[in-house]
Scaffold this motif. Structure first.
Motif, PDB file in Angstrom:
ATOM      1  N   GLY A  55       0.820  -1.213   0.000  1.00  0.00           N
ATOM      2  CA  GLY A  55       0.000   0.000   0.000  1.00  0.00           C
ATOM      3  C   GLY A  55       0.849   1.256   0.000  1.00  0.00           C
ATOM      4  N   ALA A  56       1.913   1.245   0.798  1.00  0.00           N
ATOM      5  CA  ALA A  56       2.808   2.404   0.845  1.00  0.00           C
ATOM      6  C   ALA A  56       3.544   2.588  -0.481  1.00  0.00           C
ATOM      7  N   LEU A  57       3.966   1.483  -1.107  1.00  0.00           N
ATOM      8  CA  LEU A  57       4.634   1.568  -2.409  1.00  0.00           C
ATOM      9  C   LEU A  57       3.685   2.095  -3.483  1.00  0.00           C
ATOM     10  N   THR A  58       2.394   1.757  -3.363  1.00  0.00           N
ATOM     11  CA  THR A  58       1.402   2.256  -4.324  1.00  0.00           C
ATOM     12  C   THR A  58       1.244   3.760  -4.190  1.00  0.00           C
ATOM     13  N   ASP A  59       1.287   4.272  -2.972  1.00  0.00           N
ATOM     14  CA  ASP A  59       1.255   5.727  -2.782  1.00  0.00           C
ATOM     15  C   ASP A  59       2.401   6.395  -3.539  1.00  0.00           C
ATOM     16  N   ARG A  60       3.548   5.736  -3.541  1.00  0.00           N
ATOM     17  CA  ARG A  60       4.749   6.341  -4.134  1.00  0.00           C
ATOM     18  C   ARG A  60       4.820   6.128  -5.643  1.00  0.00           C
ATOM     19  N   TYR A  61       4.587   4.910  -6.100  1.00  0.00           N
ATOM     20  CA  TYR A  61       4.833   4.585  -7.511  1.00  0.00           C
ATOM     21  C   TYR A  61       3.565   4.448  -8.352  1.00  0.00           C
ATOM     22  N   GLY A  62       2.409   4.366  -7.723  1.00  0.00           N
ATOM     23  CA  GLY A  62       1.156   4.309  -8.464  1.00  0.00           C
ATOM     24  C   GLY A  62       0.740   2.898  -8.842  1.00  0.00           C
ATOM     25  N   ALA A  63      -0.560   2.742  -9.095  1.00  0.00           N
ATOM     26  CA  ALA A  63      -1.106   1.431  -9.451  1.00  0.00           C
ATOM     27  C   ALA A  63      -0.720   1.012 -10.862  1.00  0.00           C
ATOM     28  N   ARG A  64      -0.400   1.975 -11.737  1.00  0.00           N
ATOM     29  CA  ARG A  64      -0.032   1.616 -13.108  1.00  0.00           C
ATOM     30  C   ARG A  64       1.209   0.734 -13.129  1.00  0.00           C
ATOM     31  N   LEU A  65       2.121   0.960 -12.210  1.00  0.00           N
ATOM     32  CA  LEU A  65       3.305   0.108 -12.094  1.00  0.00           C
ATOM     33  C   LEU A  65       3.030  -1.104 -11.209  1.00  0.00           C
ATOM     34  N   MET A  66       2.377  -0.880 -10.066  1.00  0.00           N
ATOM     35  CA  MET A  66       2.254  -1.927  -9.056  1.00  0.00           C
ATOM     36  C   MET A  66       1.319  -3.057  -9.469  1.00  0.00           C
ATOM     37  N   PHE A  67       0.199  -2.760 -10.127  1.00  0.00           N
ATOM     38  CA  PHE A  67      -0.749  -3.821 -10.478  1.00  0.00           C
ATOM     39  C   PHE A  67      -0.146  -4.840 -11.460  1.00  0.00           C
ATOM     40  N   PRO A  68       0.395  -4.400 -12.604  1.00  0.00           N
ATOM     41  CA  PRO A  68       0.992  -5.392 -13.505  1.00  0.00           C
ATOM     42  C   PRO A  68       2.227  -6.058 -12.909  1.00  0.00           C
ATOM     43  N   LEU A  69       2.991  -5.320 -12.103  1.00  0.00           N
ATOM     44  CA  LEU A  69       4.188  -5.902 -11.503  1.00  0.00           C
ATOM     45  C   LEU A  69       3.838  -7.022 -10.531  1.00  0.00           C
ATOM     46  N   VAL A  70       2.923  -6.769  -9.613  1.00  0.00           N
ATOM     47  CA  VAL A  70       2.542  -7.786  -8.626  1.00  0.00           C
ATOM     48  C   VAL A  70       1.856  -8.964  -9.311  1.00  0.00           C
ATOM     49  N   SER A  71       1.021  -8.683 -10.309  1.00  0.00           N
ATOM     50  CA  SER A  71       0.348  -9.772 -11.039  1.00  0.00           C
ATOM     51  C   SER A  71       1.373 -10.669 -11.727  1.00  0.00           C
ATOM     52  N   ALA A  72       2.375 -10.055 -12.368  1.00  0.00           N
ATOM     53  CA  ALA A  72       3.402 -10.834 -13.065  1.00  0.00           C
ATOM     54  C   ALA A  72       4.250 -11.630 -12.083  1.00  0.00           C
ATOM     55  N   LEU A  73       4.623 -11.021 -10.970  1.00  0.00           N
ATOM     56  CA  LEU A  73       5.446 -11.717  -9.984  1.00  0.00           C
ATOM     57  C   LEU A  73       4.704 -12.885  -9.342  1.00  0.00           C
ATOM     58  N   THR A  74       3.385 -12.784  -9.239  1.00  0.00           N
ATOM     59  CA  THR A  74       2.600 -13.861  -8.640  1.00  0.00           C
ATOM     60  C   THR A  74       2.633 -15.123  -9.486  1.00  0.00           C
ATOM     61  N   ILE A  75       2.927 -14.979 -10.778  1.00  0.00           N
ATOM     62  CA  ILE A  75       3.027 -16.154 -11.660  1.00  0.00           C
ATOM     63  C   ILE A  75       4.109 -17.107 -11.156  1.00  0.00           C
ATOM     64  N   VAL A  76       5.190 -16.562 -10.615  1.00  0.00           N
ATOM     65  CA  VAL A  76       6.323 -17.392 -10.186  1.00  0.00           C
ATOM     66  C   VAL A  76       5.921 -18.418  -9.124  1.00  0.00           C
ATOM     67  N   PRO A  77       5.329 -18.009  -7.981  1.00  0.00           N
ATOM     68  CA  PRO A  77       4.938 -19.024  -7.000  1.00  0.00           C
ATOM     69  C   PRO A  77       3.820 -19.944  -7.480  1.00  0.00           C
ATOM     70  N   VAL A  78       2.935 -19.421  -8.343  1.00  0.00           N
ATOM     71  CA  VAL A  78       1.872 -20.277  -8.877  1.00  0.00           C
ATOM     72  C   VAL A  78       2.475 -21.469  -9.623  1.00  0.00           C
ATOM     73  N   LEU A  79       3.452 -21.214 -10.479  1.00  0.00           N
ATOM     74  CA  LEU A  79       4.082 -22.301 -11.239  1.00  0.00           C
ATOM     75  C   LEU A  79       5.020 -23.135 -10.368  1.00  0.00           C
ATOM     76  N   LEU A  80       5.585 -22.530  -9.322  1.00  0.00           N
ATOM     77  CA  LEU A  80       6.479 -23.278  -8.437  1.00  0.00           C
ATOM     78  C   LEU A  80       5.753 -24.337  -7.618  1.00  0.00           C
TER      79      LEU A  80
END
Length: 380
Positions: A55-80
């Motif tokens: 939430g704090a990072l979203t205040d700083r960098y915005g949802a345009r960066l955070m939403f696709p970034l977190v969604s993409a990173l979540t792929i890693v544990p899903v496949l693991l």
């Protein structure tokens, strides 16, 4: 809002990939009941706590960066999960990483909050909050997809997350004039933690959303133990409870656009308190018990929506993400103590009545506080 809600739903599905197959992991790995519970709990706990920094990072960098970034990173544990499913230790590690999927709540709230005017903010936040239905979708579809291939659920969710990450990068836009904090992450979290309303809202959300989480975890066990339902019937009724909470979350937001959200929270928690007392007297499941659970679900769902409408009113705009992260974390964690209490009470007293009376007392306390204090709270 639509793109954010879809992302919230997908990442919450990923967040909950382990729980629907918990019994399979228990049999495969020879786990005890405690180990199975730990395996299911790790992603939820990490996802709840992870909302604070996200939430704090979203205040700083915005949802345009955070939403696709977190969604993409979540792929890693899903496949693991695929190579890790034969080892309890490896699954705990993957579950820790999978908690990332549960943090997107703290990304979407400040995004939606910034784009909608105060008069429409409550309903918009409530609609976004319906993305928590991703957990219900996971519970229903994940085991059924797994029947066609044990690795198929993870592959499908990973593909969906990848597609969404691209879509979010193209379509999500932060409000151009949104205030961007310049202080450090630790400083902003410290400032959010110093706000009185942060902890007041956290307490109210722990009752509303925490109650939803608690019932989601324990209701099937309660229905099987007390009413002697089959696992299928208990699961179906628990799914109905979850559906009602999802539907009533935007109702809470919509009402908060027309009535003060503290008043909506007051009435919603009063409904929960009343019908928790009725259920404490162990009525027959049909129809009285069913009515009690459905009305409690409606009250908890409404309160969850109205509390976040209240967040947008009483929190300074530059700190919405940070406060959202803390409130969301406390709400998620608030759902884990009640099942333990209910289990301990049943073991000691062979009855759940005391547990429902405690729920009633807690909801009534929240009701009184929301009406007496939060109606007059203002953003600093």
């Amino acid at each position: 809002m639509a793109v954010a809600t879809v992302g919230f739903t997908l990442t919450f599905w990923a967040w909950d990939l382990v729980a629907p197959l918990g019994s399979d992991f228990k049999d495969r790995l020879g786990l005890s009941s405690f180990e199975q519970s730990l395996l299911v709990a790790v992603p939820v706990i990490v996802g709840s706590l992870g909302r604070v920094p996200v939430g704090a990072l979203t205040d700083r960098y915005g949802a345009r960066l955070m939403f696709p970034l977190v969604s993409a990173l979540t792929i890693v544990p899903v496949l693991l999960i695929i190579p890790a499913k034969h080892s309890f230790g490896a699954m705990l590690a993957v579950g820790f990483l999978l908690g990332l999927g549960g943090t997107t709540f703290a990304i979407g709230i400040p995004l939606v909050n910034s784009w909608f005017p105060p008069a429409r903010r409550g309903f918009a936040l409530g609609v976004f909050g319906m993305g928590m239905g991703g957990v219900a979708l996971s519970g229903y579809f994940t085991p059924r997809i797994a029947e066609h291939g044990e690795n198929l659920p993870y592959v499908i969710v990973a593909i969906a997350l990848a597609a969404y990450a691209v879509l979010a990068a193209l379509l999500i836009t932060d409000r151009p004039d949104r205030p961007v904090p310049t202080s450090s992450l630790g400083t902003r979290l410290g400032q959010a933690g110093q706000l009185r309303v942060t902890w007041e809202l956290s307490a109210l959300y722990a009752i509303g959303f925490g109650g939803i989480v608690a019932f989601g975890v324990y209701l099937p066990t309660y229905l099987k133990t007390w009413y002697d339902l089959s696992p299928t019937d208990a699961g179906t009724k628990a799914a109905g409870f979850a559906l009602v909470t999802v539907v009533f979350r935007p109702v809470g937001g919509w009402l908060s656009d027309r009535i003060h959200p503290a008043t909506v929270t007051t009435v919603a928690l009063a409904v929960v308190a009343l019908f928790a007392v009725v259920q404490a007297f162990d009525p027959a499941l049909n129809p009285v018990g069913t009515i009690c659970f459905l009305l409690m679900a409606a009250g908890l769902g409404t309160a969850s929506g109205s509390v976040f409408a209240l967040v947008s009113q009483v929190t300074p705009q530059p700190q919405v993400g940070s406060v959202t992260g803390i409130v969301g974390a406390v709400g998620g964690l608030g759902g884990f103590l009640p099942p333990l209490v209910m289990g301990a009470i049943y073991s000691a007293k062979d009855s759940y009545s005391i547990g429902f009376m405690l729920l009633s007392d807690l909801a009534l306390a929240g009701c009184v506080y929301a009406y007496g204090r939060m109606r007059n709270a203002k953003a600093d």
